[in-house]
Design a protein around this motif. Structure first.
Motif, PDB file in Angstrom:
ATOM      1  N   ASN A   2      79.189 -51.979  -5.641  1.00  0.00           N
ATOM      2  CA  ASN A   2      78.220 -50.929  -6.028  1.00  0.00           C
ATOM      3  C   ASN A   2      76.889 -51.054  -5.288  1.00  0.00           C
ATOM      4  OD1 ASN A   2      76.876 -53.047  -7.275  1.00  0.00           O
ATOM      5  ND2 ASN A   2      77.318 -52.392  -9.367  1.00  0.00           N
ATOM      6  N   GLU A   3      76.803 -51.967  -4.358  1.00  0.00           N
ATOM      7  CA  GLU A   3      75.544 -52.191  -3.627  1.00  0.00           C
ATOM      8  C   GLU A   3      75.059 -50.925  -2.948  1.00  0.00           C
ATOM      9  OE1 GLU A   3      73.692 -54.982  -0.039  1.00  0.00           O
ATOM     10  OE2 GLU A   3      75.836 -55.060  -0.501  1.00  0.00           O
ATOM     11  N   ALA A   4      75.930 -50.239  -2.220  1.00  0.00           N
ATOM     12  CA  ALA A   4      75.519 -49.027  -1.489  1.00  0.00           C
ATOM     13  C   ALA A   4      75.075 -47.934  -2.455  1.00  0.00           C
ATOM     14  CB  ALA A   4      76.665 -48.532  -0.619  1.00  0.00           C
ATOM     15  N   LEU A   5      75.794 -47.775  -3.570  1.00  0.00           N
ATOM     16  CA  LEU A   5      75.447 -46.756  -4.564  1.00  0.00           C
ATOM     17  C   LEU A   5      74.043 -46.987  -5.106  1.00  0.00           C
ATOM     18  CD1 LEU A   5      76.358 -44.401  -6.471  1.00  0.00           C
ATOM     19  CD2 LEU A   5      77.080 -46.198  -8.080  1.00  0.00           C
ATOM     20  N   VAL A   6      73.754 -48.216  -5.495  1.00  0.00           N
ATOM     21  CA  VAL A   6      72.451 -48.525  -6.096  1.00  0.00           C
ATOM     22  C   VAL A   6      71.335 -48.427  -5.058  1.00  0.00           C
ATOM     23  CG1 VAL A   6      71.083 -50.293  -7.267  1.00  0.00           C
ATOM     24  CG2 VAL A   6      73.485 -49.961  -7.902  1.00  0.00           C
ATOM     25  N   LYS A   7      71.571 -48.937  -3.870  1.00  0.00           N
ATOM     26  CA  LYS A   7      70.512 -48.952  -2.862  1.00  0.00           C
ATOM     27  C   LYS A   7      70.229 -47.568  -2.277  1.00  0.00           C
ATOM     28  CE  LYS A   7      70.570 -53.798  -1.555  1.00  0.00           C
ATOM     29  NZ  LYS A   7      70.639 -54.810  -0.472  1.00  0.00           N
ATOM     30  N   ASN A   8      71.186 -46.671  -2.369  1.00  0.00           N
ATOM     31  CA  ASN A   8      70.968 -45.307  -1.869  1.00  0.00           C
ATOM     32  C   ASN A   8      70.478 -44.360  -2.954  1.00  0.00           C
ATOM     33  OD1 ASN A   8      71.741 -45.862   0.807  1.00  0.00           O
ATOM     34  ND2 ASN A   8      73.913 -45.591   0.310  1.00  0.00           N
ATOM     35  N   ALA A   9      70.439 -44.816  -4.196  1.00  0.00           N
ATOM     36  CA  ALA A   9      69.955 -43.986  -5.302  1.00  0.00           C
ATOM     37  C   ALA A   9      68.443 -43.810  -5.202  1.00  0.00           C
ATOM     38  CB  ALA A   9      70.331 -44.632  -6.638  1.00  0.00           C
ATOM     39  N   GLU A  10      67.921 -42.807  -5.902  1.00  0.00           N
ATOM     40  CA  GLU A  10      66.498 -42.485  -5.836  1.00  0.00           C
ATOM     41  C   GLU A  10      65.839 -42.590  -7.206  1.00  0.00           C
ATOM     42  OE1 GLU A  10      66.458 -39.207  -2.215  1.00  0.00           O
ATOM     43  OE2 GLU A  10      66.435 -38.519  -4.300  1.00  0.00           O
ATOM     44  N   LEU A  11      64.558 -42.905  -7.188  1.00  0.00           N
ATOM     45  CA  LEU A  11      63.768 -42.874  -8.420  1.00  0.00           C
ATOM     46  C   LEU A  11      63.313 -41.439  -8.659  1.00  0.00           C
ATOM     47  CD1 LEU A  11      61.508 -46.057  -8.060  1.00  0.00           C
ATOM     48  CD2 LEU A  11      63.694 -45.825  -9.261  1.00  0.00           C
ATOM     49  N   VAL A  12      63.554 -40.924  -9.856  1.00  0.00           N
ATOM     50  CA  VAL A  12      63.185 -39.544 -10.202  1.00  0.00           C
ATOM     51  C   VAL A  12      62.632 -39.509 -11.622  1.00  0.00           C
ATOM     52  CG1 VAL A  12      64.956 -38.562  -8.677  1.00  0.00           C
ATOM     53  CG2 VAL A  12      65.504 -39.019 -11.080  1.00  0.00           C
ATOM     54  N   ASP A  13      62.109 -38.345 -12.000  1.00  0.00           N
ATOM     55  CA  ASP A  13      61.689 -38.100 -13.380  1.00  0.00           C
ATOM     56  C   ASP A  13      60.665 -39.144 -13.853  1.00  0.00           C
ATOM     57  OD1 ASP A  13      61.596 -36.876 -15.837  1.00  0.00           O
ATOM     58  OD2 ASP A  13      63.438 -37.788 -16.594  1.00  0.00           O
ATOM     59  N   PHE A  14      59.576 -39.248 -13.133  1.00  0.00           N
ATOM     60  CA  PHE A  14      58.554 -40.258 -13.405  1.00  0.00           C
ATOM     61  C   PHE A  14      57.720 -39.907 -14.640  1.00  0.00           C
ATOM     62  CE2 PHE A  14      59.473 -40.355  -8.907  1.00  0.00           C
ATOM     63  CZ  PHE A  14      59.488 -41.702  -8.589  1.00  0.00           C
ATOM     64  N   VAL A  15      57.276 -40.942 -15.338  1.00  0.00           N
ATOM     65  CA  VAL A  15      56.261 -40.809 -16.381  1.00  0.00           C
ATOM     66  C   VAL A  15      55.250 -41.934 -16.184  1.00  0.00           C
ATOM     67  CG1 VAL A  15      57.692 -39.654 -18.110  1.00  0.00           C
ATOM     68  CG2 VAL A  15      57.654 -42.160 -18.019  1.00  0.00           C
ATOM     69  N   MET A  16      54.005 -41.693 -16.617  1.00  0.00           N
ATOM     70  CA  MET A  16      52.956 -42.696 -16.462  1.00  0.00           C
ATOM     71  C   MET A  16      52.116 -42.766 -17.734  1.00  0.00           C
ATOM     72  SD  MET A  16      49.892 -42.925 -13.604  1.00  0.00           S
ATOM     73  CE  MET A  16      48.835 -41.724 -14.444  1.00  0.00           C
ATOM     74  N   PHE A  17      51.788 -43.994 -18.152  1.00  0.00           N
ATOM     75  CA  PHE A  17      51.017 -44.193 -19.370  1.00  0.00           C
ATOM     76  C   PHE A  17      49.827 -45.119 -19.110  1.00  0.00           C
ATOM     77  CE2 PHE A  17      55.566 -43.870 -20.445  1.00  0.00           C
ATOM     78  CZ  PHE A  17      55.545 -42.687 -21.171  1.00  0.00           C
ATOM     79  N   ASN A  18      48.777 -44.906 -19.875  1.00  0.00           N
ATOM     80  CA  ASN A  18      47.626 -45.810 -19.893  1.00  0.00           C
ATOM     81  C   ASN A  18      47.810 -46.717 -21.108  1.00  0.00           C
ATOM     82  OD1 ASN A  18      45.157 -47.100 -20.359  1.00  0.00           O
ATOM     83  ND2 ASN A  18      43.953 -45.369 -19.636  1.00  0.00           N
ATOM     84  N   LEU A  19      48.243 -47.939 -20.875  1.00  0.00           N
ATOM     85  CA  LEU A  19      48.590 -48.821 -21.986  1.00  0.00           C
ATOM     86  C   LEU A  19      47.378 -49.370 -22.726  1.00  0.00           C
ATOM     87  CD1 LEU A  19      51.636 -50.770 -20.506  1.00  0.00           C
ATOM     88  CD2 LEU A  19      51.652 -48.843 -22.086  1.00  0.00           C
ATOM     89  N   GLU A  20      46.211 -49.300 -22.114  1.00  0.00           N
ATOM     90  CA  GLU A  20      44.999 -49.720 -22.834  1.00  0.00           C
ATOM     91  C   GLU A  20      44.661 -48.729 -23.936  1.00  0.00           C
ATOM     92  OE1 GLU A  20      41.656 -50.448 -20.357  1.00  0.00           O
ATOM     93  OE2 GLU A  20      42.500 -52.261 -19.445  1.00  0.00           O
TER      94      GLU A  20
END
Length: 497
Positions: free
Chosen positions: A437-455
């Motif tokens: 599964n190395e190729a599958l995981v390494k070719n996948a993309e990060l999508v649907d981002f969220v960001m939080f201010n934890l303070e």
């Protein structure tokens, strides 16, 4: 007469130069002392003690807000030491968390992505997973610096436990060890599965938390040399299968909703009692240069997530998620530092600290060499002044997470998370990275981002990517860069033909 005048002037010039030079040296020395955060701490190598619970939630200690459980000994360590409110384990599940703690590097780089099951051949090569012999660890580093070393409790860093086919605790620098592969069995009461220095121990009467502290004390009593020591105490509690002393259970029954909940509460207090016994031993034996760090391997288990999790009443406090989540409750855990016999910063510290930071910190205190490939940073300045500003972001890629956004990064006060998408679909749950599964995981993309201010938003309730676009843009670029670097350095398991 002219000769005498010149001689007197010369003497004054020499004296003036001597005083000025002396003052300059003293001033330089004082400046160096101020700029060296550990100067007043490193005058002798401290004993170092790591206390690690299993599945203890962020809200499970009374000092971290639990309304019922009593933990006076740990509370006292927090009150007289440093209470860490932003402390992170290295993974949201046991085996990778322990590997990250020992190596000071992301467990993905060691190839430990999920908990390690007992030996059973698996198509994804999961049966091969173990902490490999080439990994540099805290006990080996400290042993090279003149320390005696001991492990008591849970190991869970190999699929072949107590076997010559994979490295065991003594191969990573532990002089003495008494441990189990995973959980105490059949429960915390009268366990039968401990191994001591590669020899089976058989059934031991008592409860696991007390048993391992007795073993640690016996080791210290038998220690004949004056070497400083490194002691790792890895409690099985409060992980299932839970068993607790009946007197403690009776104490909590009136306040618990069920007997199982009372048993959980009692289980946590039993750890606290064991910690109290160990600390008292240090004090009675004048071990007044002993640094103690306490935390958990990950967050609390979800009640009845599996059939035997009937006692899992752990509390995430105000955090979102539970064990196996990349939301905060998965790996943000209670942290305590207390240096017996030393004056350090005392109080609540909101600094971001990770179990990855143990390795470089202990190396600095022991005067040992620090590898240049660590993901942790030394927090010796925190001990001295309460100041510690992490430069390296913390990143987690847990491919078996319960929540969908399985990659997360904490940088400063912000946290960013994303789903992993391959071929237009969310990547399915993965236990292990291997050649299939190395190729599958390494070719996948990060999508649907969220960001939080934890303070400002500890429970990750408000996505700020639209409100703070510039911050989000910077965080996203850093996140993608760090994740690619992590993937590039992740170990891939390949079965030998």
């Amino acid at each position: 007469m002219p000769f005498k005048k010149v001689n007197i002037v010369s003497i004054f010039v020499i004296l003036f130069c001597f005083v000025a030079c002396k003052n300059n040296v003293e001033s330089k020395t004082k400046t160096e002392e101020i700029n060296t955060p550990t100067n007043s701490l490193i005058n002798s190598k401290p004993n170092i003690v790591v206390l690690l619970c299993d599945d203890l939630g962020y809200g499970d200690l009374s000092s971290f807000g639990h309304p019922i459980i009593k933990t006076p000994n740990l509370d006292k360590l927090a009150e007289t030491g440093i209470k860490l409110t932003n402390f992170y384990s290295t993974a949201p599940v046991c085996s990778p968390s322990r590997a990250g703690l020992l190596t000071g590097r992301s467990p993905n780089k060691a190839g430990i992505y999920d908990f390690i099951p007992g030996l059973k051949k698996s198509p994804d090569n999961r049966d091969l997973v173990h902490l490999q012999a080439h990994e540099k660890t805290i006990p080996a580093m400290l042993k090279s610096a003149g320390y005696a070393t001991c492990l008591v409790g849970k190991w869970h860093c190999s699929s072949r436990f107590n076997s010559n086919e994979q490295p065991q605790p003594d191969d990573f620098g532990f002089d003495h060890w008494m441990a189990t592969h995973n959980n105490a069995s059949p429960s915390h009461k009268n366990p039968k599965n401990f191994i001591r220095n590669r020899e089976k121990v058989g059934e031991i009467e008592g409860f696991s938390s007390q048993i391992i502290v007795f073993e640690a004390i016996d080791w210290l009593n038998a220690k004949k040399d004056d070497k400083p020591f490194f002691l790792e105490v890895t409690f099985h509690e409060p992980h299932e299968p839970i068993a607790s002393p009946e007197d403690l259970v009776e104490k909590y029954l009136p306040q618990a909703k069920t007997r199982e909940e009372a048993e959980y509460f009692a289980n946590v207090e039993n750890v606290d009692i064991a910690v109290g016994r160990l600390v008292e031993y240090f004090k009675e034996n004048n071990m007044d240069n002993t640094l103690i760090v306490f935390s958990s391997d990950n967050g609390p288990e979800t009640l009845m997530r599996y059939s035997r999790a009937k006692h899992s009443y752990g509390s995430p406090g105000a955090l979102k998620g539970m064990k196996l989540w990349t939301n905060e409750a998965g790996f943000r855990v209670p942290g305590i530092i207390n240096w017996l016999g030393k004056e350090t910063f005392t109080g609540t510290a909101n600094n971001v600290v990770s179990a990855l930071d143990y390795f470089p910190t202990f190396a600095a205190l022991a005067g040992a060499e620090t590898p240049n490939n660590l993901d942790g940073e030394s927090f010796t300045s925190l001990l001295q002044t309460g100041e510690f500003n992490r430069e390296k972001p913390l990143i987690w890629a847990f491919y078996d997470a319960i929540n969908e956004r399985r990659v997360a990064m904490r940088k400063g006060k912000y946290k960013i998370m994303a789903r992993i998408e391959a071929n237009g679909e969310t990547l399915g749950k993965i236990h292990n990275l291997y050649d299939g599964n190395e190729a599958l995981v390494k070719n996948a993309e990060l999508v649907d981002f969220v960001m939080f201010n934890l303070e400002q938003d500890i429970n990750e309730s408000e996505d700020l990517k639209e409100k703070e676009p510039e911050v989000f843009h910077t965080m996203k670029i850093a996140f993608q860069k760090e994740y690619k670097k992590l993937l590039d350095e992740s170990h891939i398991w390949v079965r030998a033909e």
